[in-house]
Design a protein around this motif. Sequence first.
Motif, PDB file in Angstrom:
ATOM      1  N   ARG A  33      50.639   1.404 -45.561  1.00 42.13           N
ATOM      2  CA  ARG A  33      50.046   1.673 -44.240  1.00 42.13           C
ATOM      3  C   ARG A  33      48.907   2.682 -44.369  1.00 42.13           C
ATOM      4  O   ARG A  33      47.873   2.551 -43.717  1.00 42.13           O
ATOM      5  CB  ARG A  33      51.095   2.179 -43.275  1.00 42.13           C
ATOM      6  N   GLN A  34      49.088   3.677 -45.215  1.00 42.72           N
ATOM      7  CA  GLN A  34      48.022   4.656 -45.439  1.00 42.72           C
ATOM      8  C   GLN A  34      46.811   3.991 -46.083  1.00 42.72           C
ATOM      9  O   GLN A  34      45.671   4.237 -45.683  1.00 42.72           O
ATOM     10  CB  GLN A  34      48.528   5.807 -46.314  1.00 42.72           C
ATOM     11  N   LEU A  35      47.049   3.146 -47.078  1.00 43.12           N
ATOM     12  CA  LEU A  35      45.947   2.427 -47.719  1.00 43.12           C
ATOM     13  C   LEU A  35      45.230   1.523 -46.720  1.00 43.12           C
ATOM     14  O   LEU A  35      43.995   1.471 -46.681  1.00 43.12           O
ATOM     15  CB  LEU A  35      46.464   1.595 -48.899  1.00 43.12           C
ATOM     16  N   GLY A  36      46.006   0.824 -45.906  1.00 46.92           N
ATOM     17  CA  GLY A  36      45.429  -0.057 -44.902  1.00 46.92           C
ATOM     18  C   GLY A  36      44.625   0.719 -43.870  1.00 46.92           C
ATOM     19  O   GLY A  36      43.539   0.294 -43.475  1.00 46.92           O
ATOM     20  N   GLY A  37      45.144   1.864 -43.459  1.00 50.97           N
ATOM     21  CA  GLY A  37      44.425   2.699 -42.500  1.00 50.97           C
ATOM     22  C   GLY A  37      43.116   3.206 -43.071  1.00 50.97           C
ATOM     23  O   GLY A  37      42.095   3.239 -42.376  1.00 50.97           O
ATOM     24  N   GLY A  38      43.120   3.576 -44.338  1.00 50.38           N
ATOM     25  CA  GLY A  38      41.896   4.030 -44.998  1.00 50.38           C
ATOM     26  C   GLY A  38      40.860   2.916 -45.074  1.00 50.38           C
ATOM     27  O   GLY A  38      39.677   3.128 -44.801  1.00 50.38           O
ATOM     28  N   ALA A  39      41.320   1.719 -45.426  1.00 52.64           N
ATOM     29  CA  ALA A  39      40.411   0.580 -45.511  1.00 52.64           C
ATOM     30  C   ALA A  39      39.873   0.221 -44.131  1.00 52.64           C
ATOM     31  O   ALA A  39      38.680  -0.079 -43.974  1.00 52.64           O
ATOM     32  CB  ALA A  39      41.120  -0.621 -46.131  1.00 52.64           C
ATOM     33  N   ARG A  69      40.842  -4.760 -49.563  1.00 53.16           N
ATOM     34  CA  ARG A  69      41.894  -3.734 -49.615  1.00 53.16           C
ATOM     35  C   ARG A  69      42.768  -3.794 -48.368  1.00 53.16           C
ATOM     36  O   ARG A  69      43.993  -3.638 -48.458  1.00 53.16           O
ATOM     37  CB  ARG A  69      41.294  -2.346 -49.772  1.00 53.16           C
ATOM     38  N   LEU A  70      42.164  -4.037 -47.206  1.00 51.74           N
ATOM     39  CA  LEU A  70      42.940  -4.147 -45.974  1.00 51.74           C
ATOM     40  C   LEU A  70      43.852  -5.369 -46.021  1.00 51.74           C
ATOM     41  O   LEU A  70      45.035  -5.281 -45.665  1.00 51.74           O
ATOM     42  CB  LEU A  70      42.008  -4.209 -44.762  1.00 51.74           C
ATOM     43  N   GLN A  71      43.331  -6.499 -46.491  1.00 48.37           N
ATOM     44  CA  GLN A  71      44.156  -7.705 -46.607  1.00 48.37           C
ATOM     45  C   GLN A  71      45.314  -7.484 -47.569  1.00 48.37           C
ATOM     46  O   GLN A  71      46.447  -7.895 -47.299  1.00 48.37           O
ATOM     47  CB  GLN A  71      43.319  -8.891 -47.078  1.00 48.37           C
ATOM     48  N   LYS A  72      45.035  -6.837 -48.702  1.00 44.88           N
ATOM     49  CA  LYS A  72      46.089  -6.579 -49.694  1.00 44.88           C
ATOM     50  C   LYS A  72      47.153  -5.654 -49.103  1.00 44.88           C
ATOM     51  O   LYS A  72      48.352  -5.893 -49.257  1.00 44.88           O
ATOM     52  CB  LYS A  72      45.498  -5.956 -50.955  1.00 44.88           C
ATOM     53  N   ALA A  73      46.719  -4.595 -48.431  1.00 41.23           N
ATOM     54  CA  ALA A  73      47.679  -3.663 -47.822  1.00 41.23           C
ATOM     55  C   ALA A  73      48.520  -4.378 -46.775  1.00 41.23           C
ATOM     56  O   ALA A  73      49.742  -4.183 -46.714  1.00 41.23           O
ATOM     57  CB  ALA A  73      46.943  -2.474 -47.209  1.00 41.23           C
ATOM     58  N   ASN A  74      47.896  -5.232 -45.961  1.00 39.14           N
ATOM     59  CA  ASN A  74      48.640  -5.972 -44.939  1.00 39.14           C
ATOM     60  C   ASN A  74      49.644  -6.929 -45.567  1.00 39.14           C
ATOM     61  O   ASN A  74      50.780  -7.045 -45.100  1.00 39.14           O
ATOM     62  CB  ASN A  74      47.679  -6.729 -44.016  1.00 39.14           C
ATOM     63  N   ALA A  75      49.243  -7.599 -46.647  1.00 39.25           N
ATOM     64  CA  ALA A  75      50.157  -8.522 -47.334  1.00 39.25           C
ATOM     65  C   ALA A  75      51.330  -7.758 -47.944  1.00 39.25           C
ATOM     66  O   ALA A  75      52.482  -8.206 -47.870  1.00 39.25           O
ATOM     67  CB  ALA A  75      49.406  -9.296 -48.416  1.00 39.25           C
TER      68      ALA A  75
END
Length: 102
Positions: A33-39, A69-75
């Motif tokens: 979630r942190q990675l996704g938020g950053g992306a 990066r957002l797609q990867k974090a979401n997956a």
Amino acid sequence: MSDAGSTIVEMLNLRLQVVQQISAVQSRNLHNRQLGGGAEFELHRIEQEIAATGNAQAVAGALEDARERLQKANAEMAACDALCAELEGRLEELDRCIAASR
């Protein structure tokens, strides 16, 4: 210790292991979630830059990278959610077995 007592101890040990696994998956999910938020934040920044300059070419690579990066974090969040649901099901099953053994 009787057989029933050792069985309950084994089930309690299994329960502890499942709780620890759930905790690990939830920690991984928080990281995702942190990675996704950053992306996502970076995507917004890039989109603002494109809107301000009108030059999408200059930031096209960064935009694509942030989207990936957002797609990867979401997956990975979806995978963690599925695993967590599976582990919670195991935990409920163990709790029922423990309750029935008492």
